[in-house]
Design a protein around this motif. Sequence first.
Motif, short mmCIF file in Angstrom:
data_model
loop_
_atom_site.label_atom_id
_atom_site.label_comp_id
_atom_site.label_asym_id
_atom_site.label_seq_id
_atom_site.Cartn_x
_atom_site.Cartn_y
_atom_site.Cartn_z
N LEU A 1 13.11 -15.08 -7.10
CA LEU A 1 12.75 -15.70 -5.82
C LEU A 1 12.67 -14.65 -4.71
CD1 LEU A 1 14.90 -18.96 -5.94
CD2 LEU A 1 12.43 -18.76 -6.18
N LYS A 2 13.54 -13.66 -4.73
CA LYS A 2 13.48 -12.59 -3.73
C LYS A 2 12.17 -11.81 -3.84
CE LYS A 2 18.43 -11.75 -3.02
NZ LYS A 2 19.54 -10.76 -3.17
N ARG A 3 11.78 -11.50 -5.06
CA ARG A 3 10.52 -10.79 -5.26
C ARG A 3 9.34 -11.64 -4.81
NH1 ARG A 3 13.11 -9.19 -10.16
NH2 ARG A 3 11.98 -10.85 -11.26
N GLU A 4 9.39 -12.93 -5.15
CA GLU A 4 8.30 -13.83 -4.76
C GLU A 4 8.22 -13.95 -3.24
OE1 GLU A 4 5.06 -16.29 -5.39
OE2 GLU A 4 6.17 -15.03 -6.80
N LEU A 5 9.38 -14.04 -2.58
CA LEU A 5 9.40 -14.12 -1.12
C LEU A 5 8.82 -12.86 -0.49
CD1 LEU A 5 10.25 -15.56 1.50
CD2 LEU A 5 12.52 -14.54 1.22
N LYS A 6 9.17 -11.71 -1.04
CA LYS A 6 8.64 -10.45 -0.50
C LYS A 6 7.13 -10.38 -0.67
CE LYS A 6 11.18 -6.91 -1.20
NZ LYS A 6 11.88 -5.75 -1.85
N ILE A 7 6.63 -10.82 -1.82
CA ILE A 7 5.18 -10.79 -2.06
C ILE A 7 4.46 -11.75 -1.11
CG2 ILE A 7 3.39 -11.33 -3.74
CD1 ILE A 7 5.30 -10.37 -5.92
N GLN A 8 5.00 -12.97 -0.98
CA GLN A 8 4.36 -13.94 -0.10
C GLN A 8 4.40 -13.48 1.36
OE1 GLN A 8 2.63 -16.45 -1.11
NE2 GLN A 8 3.22 -16.39 -3.27
#
Length: 299
Positions: free
Chosen positions: A34-41
Amino acid sequence: MSIATEEIQQSSDLSVADKLDNEIINLRAQVESLKRELKIQTATLITADSTRQILQNESTKRPKIGLPDNSPRSDELLARIDEQDAHKQQCLYRACASITTFKVHDPDPNAVDSGNVLGLRFEVMSKSRFLRPYYVLLNRPYPDGRHLRIHRHTVPQCIPLAGLAARHLPPPASRDDEDMPKKQDLSNFARALRRELVRYHNRTAVIGDLRSSAGLENKKGKAKEMEDPIVDISAADAQAKQIRVEWSDGKSGRLVMGDDGDILKMVVQGENGQDREAVRQLLGGSARIEEVAKRLEGT
């Protein structure tokens, strides 16, 4: 309480502890995902043209109408947008210009060719990340002043750098040599070296995928549920062309793959000699290492 009852109680407690450990590992993996997804978004949203236009308009109107103290400042967000654009441009350059040249000067007063050195920088990406660049420094120590020789490098020892140099950067012919001198080809040398670097990192990455699929990295792999689970997968040589596989019942196998990940041969040794059934169970009809990783993940 009898000894048998105590053993049953201990085994049940261990199973509960293992379940809790697996649940904690799964939750941590979800948090990281989720942290990686948040950073990408966030990076995708903040670099959109519409976002930049809104922030620029807000920054222009702010001196006239004012903003509350607790509202985010548009100039700080615009600065982050500029940083993200610079990062994207750098990544695009590193992806497209994977081999670059530069000139440096050797400060040694006794250096050959007045200290002139030609540098080659090699960019390699593995698992969607750029690795630390590799460097090869070349100089001209020969009397003719045209032929290059490798001076220094940061290439791993498992890469056949000497063989590539002998093939593409041969030294000048001696006076006693009646054969025609071979021409050096710096472009082919650079391309061949980068190809070897990429192949090496692809092989090491696929070994990591095998370990993950077998449940050796995060205990999530389904291969742990096999009757004779795999307990270790590792590279058996420096070039990562041979893979060592060990099972819980003592079987040990050696898998040989080609430069590009194709399976060349595999042998498994058990208590009674070669175990061809274990080879069939592991490989099936797979022709590449990636297919074996998918089989382990779906086991």
